[in-house]
Design a protein around this motif. Structure first.
Motif, PDB file in Angstrom:
ATOM      1  N   GLN A 268       0.921   7.101  -6.539  1.00 55.95           N
ATOM      2  CA  GLN A 268      -0.212   7.992  -6.778  1.00 55.95           C
ATOM      3  C   GLN A 268       0.170   9.455  -6.604  1.00 55.95           C
ATOM      4  O   GLN A 268      -0.378  10.336  -7.258  1.00 55.95           O
ATOM      5  N   LYS A 269       1.130   9.710  -5.709  1.00 58.99           N
ATOM      6  CA  LYS A 269       1.528  11.085  -5.416  1.00 58.99           C
ATOM      7  C   LYS A 269       2.679  11.566  -6.288  1.00 58.99           C
ATOM      8  O   LYS A 269       3.113  12.706  -6.167  1.00 58.99           O
TER       9      LYS A 269
ATOM     10  N   GLU B  51       0.828  -1.206   0.000  1.00 64.78           N
ATOM     11  CA  GLU B  51       0.000   0.000   0.000  1.00 64.78           C
ATOM     12  C   GLU B  51       0.864   1.258   0.000  1.00 64.78           C
ATOM     13  O   GLU B  51       0.494   2.273  -0.612  1.00 64.78           O
TER      14      GLU B  51
ATOM     15  N   THR C 260       0.693   4.311  -2.699  1.00 65.30           N
ATOM     16  CA  THR C 260       0.526   5.707  -2.276  1.00 65.30           C
ATOM     17  C   THR C 260       1.594   6.597  -2.886  1.00 65.30           C
ATOM     18  O   THR C 260       1.314   7.701  -3.380  1.00 65.30           O
ATOM     19  N   ARG C 261       2.838   6.154  -2.869  1.00 61.36           N
ATOM     20  CA  ARG C 261       3.917   6.964  -3.427  1.00 61.36           C
ATOM     21  C   ARG C 261       3.783   7.109  -4.930  1.00 61.36           C
ATOM     22  O   ARG C 261       4.109   8.163  -5.489  1.00 61.36           O
TER      23      ARG C 261
END
Length: 744
Positions: free
Chosen positions: A319-320, A312, A316-317
């Motif tokens: 997506q950012k 996860e 997240t990384r």
């Protein structure tokens, strides 16, 4: 949200009607973002609007139940929203509505809007009057559908000031109804407001746009070339730093660094996982790559809790990231989907796989991109686990078609997909069609990888053993399953979910060959391992309990068998909220066993549930539907409803003969109970023909369960007793006594 009339049912105390008015209008006036409309989530395709929403506007009559209108509305509602306050916590009707919705198997679709009071205030007697959650929200249901002592975890948005506030609470509820992330809707709302502000200024700058167009085009071209150069440099730097990190990590095993200490692979893995977050904080792309890699290794080792934060974190990384790569994003989503599926969180796993597949429209790299194929294969597996076999086969065949486009005729990925497809074909009732597909997969695998141990070879040996066992080829099945287990231990050590499953499958074949002692010991070994690795509420644990129940029953302890099977059913119902083949199988088995315990009412209830569920899942002519019809016919014979028993048995015979064969032992079971029904009707000659013919099949087919053989002998003894033929009656009665004695 297909198959539902209402998007949601609002439950509330009429003393909170102001909140209900606001919520009802707010939801029905909401329009989801256009780019989301049509996307498929766990709630179904996202609609253009959230209407209709059901809300009762009149006070309920003083009756003892909810009434037809509200009961029907609950059944036709995809979700339920409970407006939570001290008023609703004390409302009998709100509580009844929540109970009714939970009993529909939709507990995960109940969303709370807190407007007053405090959650869980009832835990403190001094503040109990401030409780805002009704009892039906605070506790889970047991297997019988009644409130248990086990606390639930209500999904709540808090509209109170200082909490979420009304706007955010509204968006949280909408996100839940649609099955999308709250952040996506929040950002969209902000963008809407920004667009409104921008429109005010549009007129004053319109002229500037035209004169700036040519200059902008030149700037865009220059910027595009610069982006390509920067991306290439970034990828090179990512590879360099990733290699440096791994070299430094493995340095710990260098004798000069270890200085005599023994370092295990697991210790190195844990060391690497702990360093990724701290040492690469300023390198999110490199962090994501390493998190994804190490998380996947943890997952393959069966260490799911260690894998999840890493996988996860990688997503997240990514997506950012400033330049999000859809291919890498899809890969992360697929691996999280795989992990969720392994943990039996099938609805969330399906959502992740669908998100990965949807990225094909965002430049992943073409329709036959590996991430798309992985998503389709994973989606097919999850659909199969949920009993949606037709959808599963469709997803896997789509993946197989793309694999052939990408790889040609032979490839490791094609072999894997063939294996998964073979199991789905088998589950759909076509054993003869499944075996050659799996044999092709295993031959392809061995041709590409050779004879050395490999997880894919291990899985294919296991699955082919299962199919051969289903066809009655027990020695061949035991050989393949033993080979698979041996390979699993070489690859995975002594403790792993796949080893527990391999033990379970081997025990099934030992059970089939009447080696009850070894089978029970093997089942229990698998069960202990599964509970330690995946917890008590998991389908693998339920499967082992179910198999253990069969051993108890076959060894002459039906009471213990039913009790263990009830435990398995309770776990399955916690994991699967709707129809599922495993639930139907357990219901069918328990109903059959309860016939011999003369618990006819419960047997009828369970078998009827099993029949209805199997028809919904498999259609009207599947062999498993025929098997349940056979059991219902046995129940009708036991309760002396012989005409109905004969009709059910004839339907079962026709279905099983078409789906399996006219000489299959399961077809013989249906013919056998038909003979018993005819004997009950006094048609002795016809009954004798059917009973003798079917009994011969059951006695000569090693796949036939001993319980059906015993029942067949009992039916023959009863026939000849009724027919006044004492010699034949005594002969079969003696055989019944011998067989019962041997089972004790």
């Amino acid at each position: 949200m297909p198959d539902y009339k209402y998007k949601a049912f609002i439950s509330y105390s009429h003393r909170d009607s102001v909140w209900a008015d606001w919520l009802h209008k707010s939801l029905e006036s909401y329009r989801p973002p256009k780019h989301l409309v049509g996307q498929v989530t766990e709630r179904g395709p996202i609609p253009k609007q959230l209407s209709p929403i059901f809300r009762d506007r009149e006070e309920l009559p003083s009756a003892t139940d909810l009434g037809t209108l509200l009961t029907n509305a609950l059944e036709l509602s995809a979700c339920q929203i409970v407006i939570c306050s001290p008023h609703s916590a004390q409302s009998r009707w709100v509580n009844e509505e929540v109970l009714a919705f939970k009993r529909l198997g939709r507990a995960d679709r109940i969303f709370c809007l807190i407007v007053g009071g405090e959650p869980w205030a009832s835990n403190d007697p001094a503040n109990s009057l401030r409780e805002c959650f009704p009892a039906a929200l605070r506790f889970k249901l047991d297997a019988a559908g009644n409130l248990s002592d086990e606390q639930a975890e209500p999904i709540a948005a808090d509209a109170r000031e200082g909490k979420d506030g009304k706007p955010n609470a509204r968006l949280k509820l909408i996100a839940g109804l649609l099955g999308v992330g709250f952040d996506a809707l929040k950002q969209r709302e902000q963008q809407r407001r920004q667009r409104q502000m921008a429109m005010i200024a549009t007129g004053s700058i319109a002229g500037m746009v035209l004169t700036s167009g040519l200059a902008a085009a030149a700037l865009f071209a220059r910027a595009s070339a610069e982006r390509q150069r920067i991306r290439a440099e970034a990828e090179s730097e990512t590879a360099r730093q990733t290699a440096a990190f791994l070299v430094d990590l493995f340095r710990v095993s260098d004798p000069g660094e270890a200085r005599g200490n023994t370092i295990t692979a697991r210790e190195m893995l844990d060391k690497g996982a702990s360093r990724i977050d701290t040492e690469l904080a300023n390198q999110p792309a490199i962090q994501a790559t390493l998190m994804d890699t190490v998380g996947t290794v943890y997952m393959r080792l069966g260490l799911y809790e260690q894998a999840r934060p890493l996988l996860e974190g990688a997503l997240t990384r990514r997506q950012k990231g400033d330049a999000t790569d859809p291919g890498l994003m899809a890969g992360s989503l697929n691996r999280i989907g795989e992990l969720l599926a392994l943990k039996a969180d099938y609805s969330q796993a399906e959502q992740r796989y669908r998100e990965a597949i949807a990225l094909r429209n965002k430049g992943v790299g073409g329709i036959a991109d590996t991430a798309i194929i992985e998503g389709l294969v994973g989606l097919g597996g999850v659909q199969a686990k949920q009993g949606r076999l037709e959808e599963a086969e469709r997803s896997l065949r789509s993946a197989l078609e793309l694999e052939h486009q990408r790889y040609g005729a032979t490839h490791i990925e094609i072999a894997r997909t063939l294996k998964d497809l073979a199991i789905v074909i088998y589950q759909r009732g076509d054993l003869a069609g499944a075996i050659p597909v799996l044999e092709e997969a295993l031959a392809m695998q061995r041709g590409l990888r050779g004879e050395l141990p490999h997880p894919d070879t291990m899985a294919m040996l296991n699955d082919l053993g299962i199919l051969l066992r289903a066809s009655g080829k027990y020695p061949q099945a035991e050989k393949l399953l033993s080979e698979s287990l041996s390979m699993a231990r070489k690859l995975l050590g002594d403790k792993h979910p796949d080893i527990a499953m391999a033990l379970n499958n081997l025990a099934i074949v030992l059970h089939d060959q009447r080696d009850y002692s070894r089978a029970e010991a093997t089942y229990r070994q698998a069960l202990v391992m599964q509970r330690e690795l995946v917890g008590n509420v998991h389908p693998d644990v339920a499967n082992s309990l179910s198999n253990l129940a069969f051993i108890q029953y076959d060894r002459g302890d039906p009471v213990a068998g039913v009790a263990t099977m009830r435990e398995a059913l309770g776990i399955y119902r916690q994991v699967f909220t709707g129809d599922n083949p495993e639930i139907a199988r357990v219901l069918n088995t328990m109903g059959y066993w309860l016939i011999d315990q003369a618990s006819y009412a419960e047997a009828d209830e369970l078998l009827t549930q099993a029949l209805d569920m199997r028809r919904r899942l498999l259609g009207d002519v599947h062999p498993d539907v025929g098997g349940t019809l056979s059991h219902l016919a046995m129940l009708r014979v036991a309760t002396r409803h012989f005409e109905e028993a004969a009709e059910l048995a004839m339907d079962a015979t026709e279905m099983l003969s078409a789906g399996l064969s006219a000489t299959h032992w399961r077809t013989a079971v249906a013919q056998n109970v038909n003979g018993a029904a005819l004997a009950g009707l006094g048609r002795f000659q016809e009954a004798a023909v059917l009973l003798l013919k079917s009994n011969a099949v059951l006695e000569n087919d090693s796949g036939a369960l001993p319980d059906y053989r015993l029942r067949s002998l009992k039916y023959l003894a009863r026939l000849y007793t009724q027919w006044n033929k004492p010699i034949e009656a005594n002969r079969y009665s003696a055989r019944v006594a011998t067989m019962e004695s041997a089972q004790r």
